[in-house]
Design an enzyme around this catalytic site. Structure first.
Site, PDB file in Angstrom:
ATOM      1  N   ARG A 105     -11.000 -12.766  -2.355  1.00 21.63           N
ATOM      2  CA  ARG A 105     -10.824 -11.644  -3.008  1.00 21.63           C
ATOM      3  C   ARG A 105     -10.057 -11.571  -4.207  1.00 21.63           C
ATOM      4  NH1 ARG A 105      -8.424  -5.726  -0.055  1.00 21.63           N
ATOM      5  NH2 ARG A 105      -8.310  -4.540  -2.327  1.00 21.63           N
ATOM      6  N   ASN A 158       2.254  -7.647   2.812  1.00 21.35           N
ATOM      7  CA  ASN A 158       0.969  -7.681   3.414  1.00 21.35           C
ATOM      8  C   ASN A 158      -0.091  -8.063   2.617  1.00 21.35           C
ATOM      9  OD1 ASN A 158       1.158  -5.440   1.501  1.00 21.35           O
ATOM     10  ND2 ASN A 158       0.371  -3.963   3.087  1.00 21.35           N
ATOM     11  N   GLY A 234       5.352  -1.905  -2.502  1.00 21.10           N
ATOM     12  CA  GLY A 234       6.040  -2.249  -1.352  1.00 21.10           C
ATOM     13  C   GLY A 234       6.701  -0.988  -0.921  1.00 21.10           C
ATOM     14  N   ASP A 236      10.390   1.605   0.273  1.00 20.13           N
ATOM     15  CA  ASP A 236      11.323   2.529  -0.526  1.00 20.13           C
ATOM     16  C   ASP A 236      12.183   1.814  -1.422  1.00 20.13           C
ATOM     17  OD1 ASP A 236      10.761   4.318   1.230  1.00 20.13           O
ATOM     18  OD2 ASP A 236      12.361   4.554   2.759  1.00 20.13           O
ATOM     19  N   THR A 237      12.178   0.516  -1.323  1.00 21.87           N
ATOM     20  CA  THR A 237      13.034  -0.067  -2.318  1.00 21.87           C
ATOM     21  C   THR A 237      12.461  -0.030  -3.855  1.00 21.87           C
ATOM     22  OG1 THR A 237      12.550  -2.144  -1.004  1.00 21.87           O
ATOM     23  CG2 THR A 237      13.593  -2.752  -2.873  1.00 21.87           C
ATOM     24  N   GLU A 253       3.473   1.143  -6.234  1.00 25.26           N
ATOM     25  CA  GLU A 253       2.802   1.787  -5.180  1.00 25.26           C
ATOM     26  C   GLU A 253       3.619   1.546  -3.872  1.00 25.26           C
ATOM     27  OE1 GLU A 253       0.402   1.375  -1.849  1.00 25.26           O
ATOM     28  OE2 GLU A 253      -0.471  -0.091  -3.112  1.00 25.26           O
ATOM     29  N   CYS A 287      -0.728   0.009   3.120  1.00 29.91           N
ATOM     30  CA  CYS A 287      -0.282   1.252   2.835  1.00 29.91           C
ATOM     31  C   CYS A 287      -1.488   2.062   2.933  1.00 29.91           C
ATOM     32  CB  CYS A 287       0.349   1.175   1.573  1.00 29.91           C
ATOM     33  SG  CYS A 287      -0.459   0.064   0.218  1.00 29.91           S
ATOM     34  N   GLU A 380       5.660   6.479   8.490  1.00 29.37           N
ATOM     35  CA  GLU A 380       4.711   5.594   8.529  1.00 29.37           C
ATOM     36  C   GLU A 380       5.103   4.269   9.442  1.00 29.37           C
ATOM     37  OE1 GLU A 380       3.199   3.761   4.922  1.00 29.37           O
ATOM     38  OE2 GLU A 380       5.162   3.411   4.147  1.00 29.37           O
TER      39      GLU A 380
HETATM   40  O1  G3P Z   1      -0.906  -2.081   1.663  1.00 23.43           O
HETATM   41  C1  G3P Z   1      -1.385  -2.387   0.245  1.00 23.43           C
HETATM   42  C2  G3P Z   1      -2.521  -1.566  -0.351  1.00 23.43           C
HETATM   43  O2  G3P Z   1      -2.989  -1.961  -1.446  1.00 23.43           O
HETATM   44  C3  G3P Z   1      -3.847  -1.846   0.606  1.00 23.43           C
HETATM   45  O3  G3P Z   1      -4.828  -2.384   0.200  1.00 23.43           O
HETATM   46  O4  G3P Z   1      -7.276  -3.281   0.303  1.00 23.43           O
HETATM   47  O5  G3P Z   1      -5.925  -2.695   2.370  1.00 23.43           O
HETATM   48  O6  G3P Z   1      -6.736  -0.913   0.955  1.00 23.43           O
HETATM   49  P1  G3P Z   1      -6.305  -2.291   1.007  1.00 23.43           P
END
Ligand code: G3P
Length: 478
Positions: A105, A158, A234, A236-237, A253, A287, A380
């Protein structure tokens, strides 16, 4: 004891003068897997200087040549998918197949960005003055998009490869240089990815990758006067960074509490499948994961049974075996998740499975009858634990969704498209998915969070635009 990796600066692999390293703990074995350099502030200064110099000539490099190099990097990255995916498995316990997908990807994202870049950066505007009151046609305005300078990219654990290239590729195509600070868990995957850019032959100093402790170089990087833009993904940072950063554009984000609203007429098999995919893929460490289910009471029993049946089929174990549920990234993360589970237990949530944990591995858990006084209703977990809140009206669902500090995505399941659109309009989130789980991709779609979920908008096109500034030249006629 773990292989030691060098950092990347001035087109070379270097050892830090600190003589120190940072350990990367394999989430599955909980032993040191790799070590990376603990870079010093002095080394950051040098990197910033070379980034500034390299950017000046890069900005003059023809757009098609920049694109050509990016296409080359994309191809090399795809060729290296196996060793990079292996690092993802060892560093962040990403299931083997998902790790390969992340790299592929990323290659696609780089190529797409190169193509999009040559098009949108290859065009400017031409304006004439007499459309504004009081003016004659005596001024012609030519606009183009110019680079910002040095972009600082900070991706999360992640997606250490994908969320790094989603910042690197737009920065480079637009004529910027780039300094990458990868997450510690994921740093070696990121260094391998950077190596692909090195092999593609980008000029020295244009891309650098510094590793190290956040406490030593984190603030130093984000507050560095040489940085002209920060793209951060990421937790809270990001809020702390936004308060400390200078007068520069920020792209942020920062997570979410994505709700899945289920109406009475929804296709419950489709909902259950999406709750599993949305809530439990990569063990909930996304996220955009489904982080709370808000289901109409009348269909809740049936839905919970369907989800339970699917949870029972999830394979729990090692990422090497491509299990669905793998150890969460760190012990502190597992402890945090456990804290949320205990709080829900004390306050009377219904446990659809028994809570089970072994080291960093947490078995998938669905919590029914969650109420707003429970922490898990709002926080979360970033783990495989999903709360279900039963609602008696659509308004109640929207109210819960909008009472959150987060506003990343949300989803609604119904066959009534009119209702779906009204709900989408009412939800205070950056995106609403109708009849599917939240997700960032396809990567050219705009991706943004409201409230504490972020600043600005991502997605290939938005990121390219965000990393440029408009420059006007006005021709004044006699
Ligand atoms: O957690 C990061 C965010 O950008 C999620 O991406 O591709 O899992 O929806 P995706």
């Amino acid at each position: 004891d773990g292989d030691v990796y060098k950092y990347y600066a001035d087109g070379e692999w270097k050892k830090s003068s600190s003589g120190k390293t940072v350990a990367i703990i394999n989430p599955t074995t909980r032993k040191t897997q790799y070590k990376v350099q603990a870079c010093t502030q002095e080394e950051v200064n040098k990197v910033m200087e070379s980034a500034k110099t390299a950017q000046k000539s890069w900005a003059k490099t023809p757009l098609w040549k920049r694109a050509e190099l990016l296409h080359k990097a994309a191809a090399i990255l795809k060729e290296h998918k196996a060793p990079i995916a292996e690092c993802l498995v060892k560093e962040i316990a990403k299931p083997a197949k998902d790790a390969i997908t992340e790299v592929v990807r990323s290659g696609d994202l780089i190529s797409y960005t190169a193509e999009e870049g040559v098009r949108i950066l290859g065009e400017g505007k031409f304006l004439v003055s007499d459309s504004f009151p009081g003016n004659q046609r005596t001024k012609y305005c030519l606009t183009s998009k110019i680079p910002l300078g040095v972009i600082l990219a900070i991706p999360p654990f992640n997606y250490p490869v994908n969320l790094a290239v989603s910042k690197i590729a737009p920065a480079l195509i637009a004529g910027n240089s780039l300094v990458l600070k990868p997450p510690t868990q994921g740093a070696v995957s990121a260094l391998h990815m950077v190596h692909c850019f090195h092999l593609a032959g980008f000029p020295k100093g244009l891309i650098s990758c510094v590793t190290g402790k956040g406490s030593e170089i984190g603030d130093f990087l984000t507050m560095h006067p040489g940085v002209n833009c920060i793209s951060f993904t990421g937790g809270d940072t990001g809020i702390a960074i936004s308060k400390k950063a200078g007068m520069i554009p920020l792209q942020m984000e920062l997570g979410g509490k994505d709700a899945c609203i289920v109406l009475e007429d929804a296709d419950l098999d489709l909902v259950a499948a999406n709750i599993i995919k949305g809530g439990f893929s990569y063990s909930g460490q996304r996220c955009t994961a489904v982080k709370v289910v808000l289901v109409m009471e009348s269909v809740a029993d049936v839905l919970v049974e369907k989800v339970k049946a699917k949870v029972a089929k999830l394979r729990v174990g090692a990422p090497e075996d491509d299990c669905d549920i793998t150890p969460v990234v760190s012990e502190s993360s597992a402890n945090f998740i456990e804290g949320l589970v205990k709080d829900a237990k004390e306050k009377g949530a219904t446990f659809c499975q028994e809570y089970k944990r072994d080291g960093n591995l947490i078995w998938p858990l669905l919590l029914d009858n969650v109420r707003p006084d429970m922490r898990i209703a709002w926080e979360e977990p970033f783990g495989p634990v999903l709360p279900v809140i039963r609602i008696n009206s659509i308004e109640e669902g929207i109210h819960h969704c909008n009472a959150s500090n987060f506003g990343l995505q949300g989803c609604v399941f119904t066959k009534d498209v009119n209702k779906a659109i009204l709900i989408s309009d009412a939800m205070e989130t950056g995106t609403v998915q109708i009849n599917s789980a939240p997700a960032r991709g396809p990567d050219h779609f705009p991706f943004q969070g409201l409230k504490d979920s972020g600043i600005g908008s991502q997605g290939v096109t938005n990121s390219i635009n965000m990393m440029t500034k408009i420059k006007s030249t006005v021709i004044n006629l006699p």
